[in-house]
Motif scaffolding. Sequence first.
Motif, mmCIF file in Angstrom:
data_model
loop_
_atom_site.group_PDB
_atom_site.id
_atom_site.type_symbol
_atom_site.label_atom_id
_atom_site.label_comp_id
_atom_site.label_asym_id
_atom_site.label_seq_id
_atom_site.Cartn_x
_atom_site.Cartn_y
_atom_site.Cartn_z
ATOM 1 N N TYR A 17 0.475 -1.310 -0.150
ATOM 2 C CA TYR A 17 0.022 -0.151 -0.113
ATOM 3 C C TYR A 17 0.889 1.332 0.097
ATOM 4 N N ARG A 18 2.351 1.454 0.548
ATOM 5 C CA ARG A 18 3.245 3.034 0.301
ATOM 6 C C ARG A 18 2.984 3.536 -0.894
ATOM 7 N N GLY A 19 2.840 4.244 -0.694
ATOM 8 C CA GLY A 19 2.741 5.706 -2.214
ATOM 9 C C GLY A 19 1.936 4.599 -3.624
ATOM 10 N N ARG A 20 0.886 3.761 -2.760
ATOM 11 C CA ARG A 20 -0.896 3.713 -3.589
ATOM 12 C C ARG A 20 -2.128 4.707 -2.672
ATOM 13 N N PRO A 21 -3.126 5.146 -3.777
ATOM 14 C CA PRO A 21 -3.894 5.825 -3.386
ATOM 15 C C PRO A 21 -4.785 4.697 -1.871
ATOM 16 N N GLY A 22 -5.401 5.386 -1.238
ATOM 17 C CA GLY A 22 -6.191 4.475 0.032
ATOM 18 C C GLY A 22 -7.549 4.329 -0.902
ATOM 19 N N LEU A 23 -8.274 3.534 -0.059
ATOM 20 C CA LEU A 23 -9.691 4.056 -0.499
ATOM 21 C C LEU A 23 -10.849 3.817 0.912
ATOM 22 N N VAL A 24 -11.466 4.430 1.621
ATOM 23 C CA VAL A 24 -12.845 4.218 1.920
ATOM 24 C C VAL A 24 -13.450 4.067 1.644
ATOM 25 N N ILE A 25 -14.669 2.839 2.212
ATOM 26 C CA ILE A 25 -16.149 3.003 1.857
ATOM 27 C C ILE A 25 -16.799 3.104 3.257
#
Length: 244
Positions: A70-78
């Motif tokens: 996950y580092r350096g990538r977008p996150g996602l919150v549902i």
Amino acid sequence: MPDIKNGSGVTMPHKVAIIPYLDELTDEGQAVGACNTIVKRDGKLIGTNTDTIGVRESFLQNVAEPEQVYRGRPGLVIGGGGAARSAVYALVKLGCQTVYLVNRDPAEVTAVIAWCTTQGYGAGLRHVRTAAEAEAVEDPGAIVSCVPNFPPVTPAEVEARKVIEVLLTKPHKGAILEMCYHPTVHTEIGDLAQRAGWQVILGTEAMLYQGFEQVKFWTGREVKEMPIVAAKDAVAAALRDDVA
């Protein structure tokens, strides 16, 4: 272990309503706008939010290779409620410069973005409204699902589920924290993620680590001194009994 004195936990629906009765809020409590933990120090009632720690530690303690996952990538919150703000805050602190938001109610997403922006961590938030938009964005690496385990029924719910499915089936496979663990840890979104090849982290992990942080806040005892393994074993046994 020191005695827990003058401390209290705060559960829904009181996490926001309690704030006017406090003397101080920690940075986490202020940033999220919700308090789940109170301690009395020097005659003052101090509130904080350890849910953010629960989300953060769920990834730090369970993902073996964060640089690849996950580092350096977008996150996602549902989701779009109070838990979503805690999740956004935690993902930003984990280094997600962009965080996608997916929810059935656009007004809730707008409110989350507005709140996070006023608190200084909303610049990278992006509402992904449709499956077509989801196709065009970069693959996320860390997901936090903050919605109940109900099948989509309304057109808005169906579209939100389509967005989630598109993001889960992109080439990169990361880790998802499924915050819903009651009455069962097995959720539709968790199952979708697992079938798509994602690492699924149960919401009980967030529950445990936010609790460890509460005890630290109340007692001053470091988390590494706490019976982490015994607590995890007890939760795992309870989950096995539930499945049986």
